[in-house]
Write a protein that holds these residues in place. Structure first.
Motif, PDB file in Angstrom:
ATOM      1  N   GLU A   1       0.830  -1.204   0.000  1.00  0.00           N
ATOM      2  CA  GLU A   1       0.000   0.000   0.000  1.00  0.00           C
ATOM      3  C   GLU A   1       0.869   1.261   0.000  1.00  0.00           C
ATOM      4  OE1 GLU A   1      -3.486   2.125   2.721  1.00  0.00           O
ATOM      5  OE2 GLU A   1      -2.922   0.025   3.083  1.00  0.00           O
ATOM      6  N   LEU A   2       1.939   1.253   0.783  1.00  0.00           N
ATOM      7  CA  LEU A   2       2.843   2.400   0.830  1.00  0.00           C
ATOM      8  C   LEU A   2       3.585   2.549  -0.495  1.00  0.00           C
ATOM      9  CD1 LEU A   2       4.257   4.697   2.325  1.00  0.00           C
ATOM     10  CD2 LEU A   2       5.807   2.994   3.336  1.00  0.00           C
ATOM     11  N   ALA A   3       4.000   1.448  -1.081  1.00  0.00           N
ATOM     12  CA  ALA A   3       4.698   1.496  -2.365  1.00  0.00           C
ATOM     13  C   ALA A   3       3.807   2.075  -3.448  1.00  0.00           C
ATOM     14  CB  ALA A   3       5.168   0.097  -2.754  1.00  0.00           C
ATOM     15  N   GLU A   4       2.543   1.657  -3.471  1.00  0.00           N
ATOM     16  CA  GLU A   4       1.626   2.176  -4.483  1.00  0.00           C
ATOM     17  C   GLU A   4       1.336   3.656  -4.260  1.00  0.00           C
ATOM     18  OE1 GLU A   4      -1.621  -0.526  -4.189  1.00  0.00           O
ATOM     19  OE2 GLU A   4      -0.647  -2.065  -5.446  1.00  0.00           O
ATOM     20  N   ALA A   5       1.298   4.070  -2.985  1.00  0.00           N
ATOM     21  CA  ALA A   5       1.101   5.497  -2.691  1.00  0.00           C
ATOM     22  C   ALA A   5       2.284   6.314  -3.207  1.00  0.00           C
ATOM     23  CB  ALA A   5       0.927   5.699  -1.185  1.00  0.00           C
ATOM     24  N   TYR A   6       3.484   5.753  -3.088  1.00  0.00           N
ATOM     25  CA  TYR A   6       4.677   6.436  -3.609  1.00  0.00           C
ATOM     26  C   TYR A   6       4.573   6.603  -5.132  1.00  0.00           C
ATOM     27  CZ  TYR A   6       9.486   7.013  -5.239  1.00  0.00           C
ATOM     28  OH  TYR A   6      10.615   7.456  -5.895  1.00  0.00           O
ATOM     29  N   VAL A   7       4.255   5.520  -5.820  1.00  0.00           N
ATOM     30  CA  VAL A   7       4.158   5.570  -7.280  1.00  0.00           C
ATOM     31  C   VAL A   7       3.088   6.572  -7.707  1.00  0.00           C
ATOM     32  CG1 VAL A   7       3.552   4.250  -9.343  1.00  0.00           C
ATOM     33  CG2 VAL A   7       5.071   3.246  -7.617  1.00  0.00           C
ATOM     34  N   ASP A   8       1.933   6.554  -7.035  1.00  0.00           N
ATOM     35  CA  ASP A   8       0.864   7.498  -7.370  1.00  0.00           C
ATOM     36  C   ASP A   8       1.297   8.950  -7.132  1.00  0.00           C
ATOM     37  OD1 ASP A   8      -0.793   5.409  -8.053  1.00  0.00           O
ATOM     38  OD2 ASP A   8      -1.853   5.374  -6.131  1.00  0.00           O
ATOM     39  N   ALA A   9       2.122   9.158  -6.108  1.00  0.00           N
ATOM     40  CA  ALA A   9       2.532  10.522  -5.766  1.00  0.00           C
ATOM     41  C   ALA A   9       3.581  11.082  -6.720  1.00  0.00           C
ATOM     42  CB  ALA A   9       3.069  10.565  -4.331  1.00  0.00           C
ATOM     43  N   VAL A  10       4.470  10.230  -7.235  1.00  0.00           N
ATOM     44  CA  VAL A  10       5.563  10.747  -8.070  1.00  0.00           C
ATOM     45  C   VAL A  10       5.222  10.768  -9.554  1.00  0.00           C
ATOM     46  CG1 VAL A  10       7.286  10.012  -6.380  1.00  0.00           C
ATOM     47  CG2 VAL A  10       6.760   8.510  -8.329  1.00  0.00           C
ATOM     48  N   ARG A  11       4.244   9.988  -9.987  1.00  0.00           N
ATOM     49  CA  ARG A  11       3.936   9.917 -11.413  1.00  0.00           C
ATOM     50  C   ARG A  11       3.561  11.279 -12.016  1.00  0.00           C
ATOM     51  NH1 ARG A  11       3.762   4.530 -13.349  1.00  0.00           N
ATOM     52  NH2 ARG A  11       5.918   4.009 -12.868  1.00  0.00           N
ATOM     53  N   PRO A  12       2.784  12.123 -11.330  1.00  0.00           N
ATOM     54  CA  PRO A  12       2.484  13.429 -11.936  1.00  0.00           C
ATOM     55  C   PRO A  12       3.733  14.240 -12.252  1.00  0.00           C
ATOM     56  CG  PRO A  12       0.979  12.996 -10.124  1.00  0.00           C
ATOM     57  CD  PRO A  12       2.012  11.918 -10.084  1.00  0.00           C
ATOM     58  N   PHE A  13       4.791  14.116 -11.437  1.00  0.00           N
ATOM     59  CA  PHE A  13       6.045  14.815 -11.731  1.00  0.00           C
ATOM     60  C   PHE A  13       6.653  14.304 -13.032  1.00  0.00           C
ATOM     61  CE2 PHE A  13       5.895  15.040  -7.007  1.00  0.00           C
ATOM     62  CZ  PHE A  13       5.895  16.420  -6.867  1.00  0.00           C
ATOM     63  N   VAL A  14       6.547  12.996 -13.241  1.00  0.00           N
ATOM     64  CA  VAL A  14       7.123  12.395 -14.444  1.00  0.00           C
ATOM     65  C   VAL A  14       6.476  12.980 -15.694  1.00  0.00           C
ATOM     66  CG1 VAL A  14       7.402  10.247 -15.736  1.00  0.00           C
ATOM     67  CG2 VAL A  14       7.699  10.256 -13.241  1.00  0.00           C
ATOM     68  N   TRP A  15       5.151  13.060 -15.667  1.00  0.00           N
ATOM     69  CA  TRP A  15       4.456  13.463 -16.889  1.00  0.00           C
ATOM     70  C   TRP A  15       4.417  14.975 -17.082  1.00  0.00           C
ATOM     71  CZ3 TRP A  15       5.296   9.537 -19.327  1.00  0.00           C
ATOM     72  CH2 TRP A  15       5.128   8.264 -18.786  1.00  0.00           C
ATOM     73  N   ARG A  16       4.936  15.714 -16.108  1.00  0.00           N
ATOM     74  CA  ARG A  16       5.127  17.152 -16.304  1.00  0.00           C
ATOM     75  C   ARG A  16       6.576  17.508 -16.636  1.00  0.00           C
ATOM     76  NH1 ARG A  16       1.707  17.686 -11.565  1.00  0.00           N
ATOM     77  NH2 ARG A  16       3.537  18.181 -10.302  1.00  0.00           N
ATOM     78  N   ALA A  17       7.441  16.510 -16.674  1.00  0.00           N
ATOM     79  CA  ALA A  17       8.864  16.782 -16.869  1.00  0.00           C
ATOM     80  C   ALA A  17       9.150  17.466 -18.200  1.00  0.00           C
ATOM     81  CB  ALA A  17       9.662  15.481 -16.771  1.00  0.00           C
ATOM     82  N   SER A  18       8.381  17.128 -19.234  1.00  0.00           N
ATOM     83  CA  SER A  18       8.653  17.704 -20.556  1.00  0.00           C
ATOM     84  C   SER A  18       8.312  19.190 -20.618  1.00  0.00           C
ATOM     85  CB  SER A  18       7.886  16.945 -21.636  1.00  0.00           C
ATOM     86  OG  SER A  18       6.487  17.039 -21.425  1.00  0.00           O
ATOM     87  N   GLU A  19       7.636  19.718 -19.592  1.00  0.00           N
ATOM     88  CA  GLU A  19       7.336  21.140 -19.551  1.00  0.00           C
ATOM     89  C   GLU A  19       8.514  21.962 -19.018  1.00  0.00           C
ATOM     90  OE1 GLU A  19       3.983  21.420 -17.007  1.00  0.00           O
ATOM     91  OE2 GLU A  19       2.656  20.242 -18.306  1.00  0.00           O
ATOM     92  N   ARG A  20       9.512  21.259 -18.482  1.00  0.00           N
ATOM     93  CA  ARG A  20      10.637  21.970 -17.877  1.00  0.00           C
ATOM     94  C   ARG A  20      11.474  22.670 -18.941  1.00  0.00           C
ATOM     95  NH1 ARG A  20      12.213  19.631 -12.668  1.00  0.00           N
ATOM     96  NH2 ARG A  20      14.414  19.932 -13.199  1.00  0.00           N
TER      97      ARG A  20
END
Length: 437
Positions: free
Chosen positions: A335-354
């Protein structure tokens, strides 16, 4: 024909069979350990076993390994029914013989394992790999941990548990390698083999964590620890010689203070790595590399989820978001691992805006190339120009660009992502086929 001329003729024919040291091959073929498996020397060139040795990656290594292996099989302690079954299989030819010789000719490490545990030749008869859940349960049980427990804890003493884990791991690895090396079409099996290796690594990490918990006794219960697979382990595209990349996330359990929980989490993570990388009489597994964590080796080994999120929001570089493409829960608190993945994924998909996004990715690729030793430039299959890393970077760059709006391109597996990019029109079919190949 004189004995000298007969020996010269035999050596010449053995050399034509691919033996680099035909003299040693001739001596090994006459070794008592192989009695009953090969014909007398004058007839040996029509022998099916020698023909099978000829097909291995290294006939000299395979023949030496076979002699060492059969010496242990012939030992009094080896169960005679099992020996009779093995000898019959080797004389009959077929899948088992092909798999055994292929392993002996390709892997000194698995050869040493078979010499220590000759009874495990039966693993080469398995026709299918176990499921990821089945492998996890089997490895946990081998150290006396309950696979159904919320927090599996090894019952075996630490040093015994290390060896038990290695024996069980290598027996399963032997089955994977035997099927892989003797496959009639190995290129078509690459995806399946790499997934099975990643699942085996995940199960080993779970078991190593159970061993680490046993070292801390009740203290381990104060910390929730999740293990995130990164790199090839995270992407389920592991190979036989990969390190296993991970990131750790820790949280205090109800009633525990954060500082104490992080201290326990650090000890659990260190114990997990030690259980995998320590060298024992049964060898080792692989290094566990936590270098992809925030701040790398300069940062704490474990962090809370909030600390991870804060770092990625304020300090992370583009390449770190690129690496997070492959983040996947592999062990510990699901459950904690999935919460981590859910929390960091939005950063991944905004990376191309940098700002300077493409330039940052290209700069990281050049940095990788600069670290290639000069003598390997031009022939480095993994890191060199046109190598595996070029394929991965190209695919990941396209994923980061198109994955923002199209979740079909978000797989952490390189070949799956490449196929999706091609199917959805982001990569030409001919280019995708070339990169896949």
């Amino acid at each position: 024909m004189t004995d000298g001329r007969r020996r010269a003729s035999a050596s010449g024919r053995l050399a034509r069979f691919g033996f680099a040291d035909p003299g040693r091959a001739e001596r090994l073929l006459a070794d008592p350990a192989l009695a009953g498996l090969v014909d007398p020397l004058e007839d040996v060139f029509d022998d099916g076993l020698l023909q099978a040795l000829r097909q291995t990656a290294d006939p000299d290594q395979a023949l030496l390994g076979l002699a060492r292996f059969m010496e242990q099989v012939n030992a009094a302690a080896f169960p005679s029914p099992s020996r009779a079954g093995l000898v019959g299989e080797l004389l009959a030819g077929g899948r088992l013989r092909n798999r055994l010789l292929a392993v002996l000719g390709a892997s000194p490490a698995l050869t040493d394992y078979l010499v220590r545990h000759p009874e495990h030749w039966a693993a080469l008869q398995d026709e299918r790999d176990a499921t990821a859940a089945g492998v996890r349960d089997e490895l946990l049980r081998c150290v006396g941990a309950d696979p159904a427990a919320d927090l599996p804890v090894a019952a075996a003493p630490t040093e015994d548990a290390y060896d038990l884990l290695r024996v069980a791991y290598h027996r399963l690895l032997l089955g994977v390698a035997g099927r892989d090396l003797a496959s009639s079409d190995p290129s078509s099996d690459v995806d399946d083999v790499s997934r099975h290796l990643a699942d085996l690594a995940s199960a080993a990490l779970e078991t190593a964590l159970a061993i680490a918990r046993s070292e801390l006794a009740d203290q381990g219960a104060s910390c929730r620890l999740a293990v995130i697979g990164m790199g090839k382990c995270g992407g389920r595209e592991l190979n036989y010689v990969s390190d296993v990349d991970v990131i750790y996330v820790a949280e205090p359990r109800h009633g525990a203070d954060e500082a104490g929980a992080l201290a326990v989490g650090t000890r659990l993570a260190a114990g997990l790595a030690r259980a995998c990388s320590a060298v024992t009489a049964e060898g080792t597994l692989w290094p566990v590399d936590a270098g992809l964590r925030p701040e790398g080796k300069d940062g704490p080994l474990v962090r809370t989820l909030a600390s991870h999120v804060s770092y990625y929001a304020r300090w992370a570089k583009t390449w770190e978001f690129q690496a997070l493409l492959k983040a996947r829960p592999v062990a510990g608190e699901r459950e904690l691992a999935e919460a981590y993945v859910d929390a960091v994924r939005p950063f991944v998909w905004r990376a191309s805006e940098r700002e300077n996004f493409v330039e940052d990715v290209q700069a990281m690729r050049r940095r990788v190339e600069r670290h290639i030793p000069a003598r390997q430039v031009g022939r480095q299959l993994k890191l060199g120009q046109g190598g595996l890393r070029d394929v991965e970077f190209s695919v990941q760059l396209l994923q980061l660009v198109h994955g923002r709006a199209d979740d079909r391109s978000r797989s952490g597996n390189t070949l799956e992502a490449l196929d999706s990019l091609s199917q959805n029109g982001y990569v030409g079919r001919d280019d995708a086929a070339a990169l896949d190949e």
